[in-house]
Motif scaffolding. Structure first.
Motif, short mmCIF file in Angstrom:
data_model
loop_
_atom_site.label_atom_id
_atom_site.label_comp_id
_atom_site.label_asym_id
_atom_site.label_seq_id
_atom_site.Cartn_x
_atom_site.Cartn_y
_atom_site.Cartn_z
N ILE A 230 -3.75 0.16 -23.82
CA ILE A 230 -3.24 -0.87 -24.74
C ILE A 230 -4.22 -1.10 -25.89
CG2 ILE A 230 -2.54 -3.30 -24.94
CD1 ILE A 230 -0.58 -1.46 -23.41
N GLU A 231 -5.51 -1.09 -25.57
CA GLU A 231 -6.53 -1.26 -26.61
C GLU A 231 -6.46 -0.12 -27.63
OE1 GLU A 231 -11.37 -1.94 -27.06
OE2 GLU A 231 -10.52 -1.45 -25.11
N LEU A 232 -6.30 1.10 -27.11
CA LEU A 232 -6.20 2.26 -28.00
C LEU A 232 -4.95 2.17 -28.88
CD1 LEU A 232 -7.40 4.99 -28.83
CD2 LEU A 232 -6.16 6.05 -26.94
N LEU A 233 -3.84 1.76 -28.27
CA LEU A 233 -2.59 1.62 -29.03
C LEU A 233 -2.73 0.57 -30.12
CD1 LEU A 233 0.40 1.65 -26.48
CD2 LEU A 233 -0.06 3.31 -28.28
N ASP A 234 -3.30 -0.57 -29.77
CA ASP A 234 -3.45 -1.66 -30.74
C ASP A 234 -4.38 -1.29 -31.89
OD1 ASP A 234 -1.73 -3.17 -29.27
OD2 ASP A 234 -3.27 -4.36 -28.26
N MET A 235 -5.42 -0.50 -31.59
CA MET A 235 -6.39 -0.14 -32.62
C MET A 235 -5.94 1.06 -33.46
SD MET A 235 -9.96 -0.62 -30.55
CE MET A 235 -10.91 0.26 -31.79
#
Length: 534
Positions: A230-235
């Motif tokens: 999720i962090e990778l997707l958001d960034m």
């Protein structure tokens, strides 16, 4: 006409496209289940229980568990009127699918989580791209082993040339998934054993996956992997841009399992919210807007013998503007004559309902006494125009067919005439043969089997079929063509199509170049001069 705009804005008309066996018909069934249109979804896998998909109404479809013809299904859900066009995934029926896409305002692209983007999906996606319609992606079969979702996103971008925005995200490691995380609501849905699923709605104050309740349910390792994803997707992922979705430049991506009903309702609700209402259509008078008061529609499909007991023939019509009322008289652009539209019907596969009125975006069926053709325009009397041409596809395989029993010549000719008007096959004839036999052309060989099956079961005619060694058809164009003096046609065959236009059937592209060089005064066209190539 005051209620035209509210009624039109409620319509959602879309086609489901995919490679064969990605679960397209199963997804259609589950959407109908949520729409209350059916009480029990008859999966195409459930052979022993003799349950068949509602959208697969033809006997050959039930036997093989595949769709070989487009079907039209309608239901209401959450204030929307939904028109689903379930299309054949098999490449041999691509013509029917392409024509059906002309009637859709958006498309749902179904992808197998283990197989990714397959060949037929690429072809159908290109048609959607040419039309500029929004595409929504549903990654299916999440209950089985699957590929990495980042890998699937990359494949969609590299192969189809469209960016993807995941609306939800699979929970799991190494292709073994246990549920999905819904990004917008920051909640998780997990599979439950026994074929049903449970839902844990755990909205966190920050809308973050860091909520400790998630960790407790998922376990430390899976929770950490989800947090990292999720962090990778958001960034690094694309931001959601509704304008890009509307232009077909960004595809909202959903994960789920149609077979186990998992993630389907969430997809349906988000899709109906984001999908466009009926769109304007290009015509000889310019753009025709759905909000225009004048009635207009076009025929995109003709189907004979949907009800074997009545031997009927139906024309499927997409309404583009104005309000349709039962019994109204309209102008049929191709014949130049007025036509009364009696007995209009709406469908759930073979189940039909007579309707009194319909609005832009709706698909209705009309009893056809033989006057309608695919691509025909119907409009209000006094306003004459035609909608944009349908694509035409050159056939690639050919066969000569004739009735086994000469006493059944009448049924044979009737069957061939009706199936040609449906667009099931293209028919050519040699004048010297009369109507004793025809040369037929198809895009894929499964069409030969369906033709043989339907002639036998719908018209009572057994046929003899001899495959011909040609793979190229070219329409001949030029002044004063005399086919009798054409050079180097010994290895080819000269025939006429149903409009009596001369056509050369040639064995391969090399032979074609040889014939073209020897006949420089003749144009060899891949489609008839008055048709538009896809």
């Amino acid at each position: 006409m005051s209620n035209l705009a509210p009624e039109t804005n409620k319509r959602r008309t879309f086609a489901i496209i995919s490679h064969p066996d990605a679960g397209k018909t199963t997804l259609t069934e589950k959407l109908l289940l949520y729409g209350g249109a059916i009480r029990l979804a008859g999966s195409v896998k459930a052979r022993k229980a003799q349950k068949h998909a509602v959208s697969d109404w033809m006997e050959i479809e039930k036997q093989r568990g595949i769709s070989v013809t487009s079907s039209v299904l309608q239901f209401d859900y959450d204030g929307y009127r939904v028109n689903i066009l379930d299309t054949p995934g098999h490449q041999d029926f691509s013509e029917d699918t392409y024509r059906t896409l002309m009637a859709a305002d958006s498309a749902v692209m179904l992808i197998d989580v283990a197989k990714g983007v397959e060949d037929q999906t690429k072809k159908l996606f290109q048609v959607c791209k040419q039309r500029g319609i929004p595409v929504f992606t549903f990654v299916n079969k999440l209950d089985r082993y699957g590929r990495n979702p980042f890998e699937l996103m990359e494949e969609i971008e590299n192969i189809l040339g469209i960016r993807a925005y995941p609306m939800n995200w699979p929970i799991g490691i190494d292709g073994k998934y246990s549920g999905i995380y819904v990004r917008k609501q920051a909640k998780i849905e997990l599979f439950e054993r026994g074929g049903v699923h449970g839902q844990w709605a755990l909205p966190s104050k920050q809308g973050s996956v860091d909520d400790p309740a998630f960790k407790e349910i998922l376990g430390a390792e899976i929770h950490q992997a989800l947090c990292d994803d999720i962090e990778l997707l958001d960034m690094a992922g694309d931001p959601f841009d509704f304008d890009k979705v509307a232009k077909g430049e960004l595809t909202p991506m959903f994960f789920g399992s149609a077979m186990t009903n998992f993630g389907v309702q969430l997809f349906l609700e988000d899709f109906l919210e984001m999908a466009p209402p009926p769109m304007p259509r290009i015509s000889s008078l310019g753009l025709i807007n759905p909000s225009d008061d004048m009635f207009s529609a076009f025929v995109f499909k003709i189907q004979a013998n949907m009800n074997p007991a009545h031997r009927d023939r139906l024309a499927f019509m997409r309404i583009c503007s104005g309000k349709f009322e039962r019994g109204m008289t309209v102008y049929h652009a191709q014949s130049g004559k007025p036509v009364k539209l009696a007995q209009p019907q709406q469908f759930l596969a073979q189940e039909r309902t007579i309707i009194e009125e319909a609005y832009p975006g709706d698909i209705i069926g009309l009893f056809d006494p033989g006057i309608f053709g695919i691509g025909d325009t119907l409009c209000q009397e006094g306003v004459h125009f035609t909608f944009q041409d349908f694509p035409v596809f050159p056939p690639e395989q050919f066969a000569r067919i004739q009735a086994k029993d000469t006493m059944k010549r009448k049924q044979f000719v009737k069957g061939m005439t009706q199936l040609t008007q449906e667009g099931a096959v293209q028919v050519f004839r040699q004048p010297e043969y009369g109507v004793e036999s025809f040369v037929i052309g198809v895009v894929g060989s499964l069409q030969f089997e369906v033709l043989e099956y339907r002639l036998k079961h719908e018209y009572g005619v057994d046929i003899l079929m001899n495959r011909l060694q040609y793979s190229v058809a070219r329409w001949l164009c030029g002044e004063n063509i005399d086919v009798k003096v054409m050079k180097n046609m010994d290895a080819g065959l000269l025939v006429q199509d149903i409009k009596d236009r001369p056509v050369a059937l040639i064995s391969n592209e090399w032979q074609l170049r040889w014939v073209m060089e020897r006949n420089p005064d003749i144009q060899f066209l891949a489609v008839p001069e008055d048709a538009r190539q896809v």
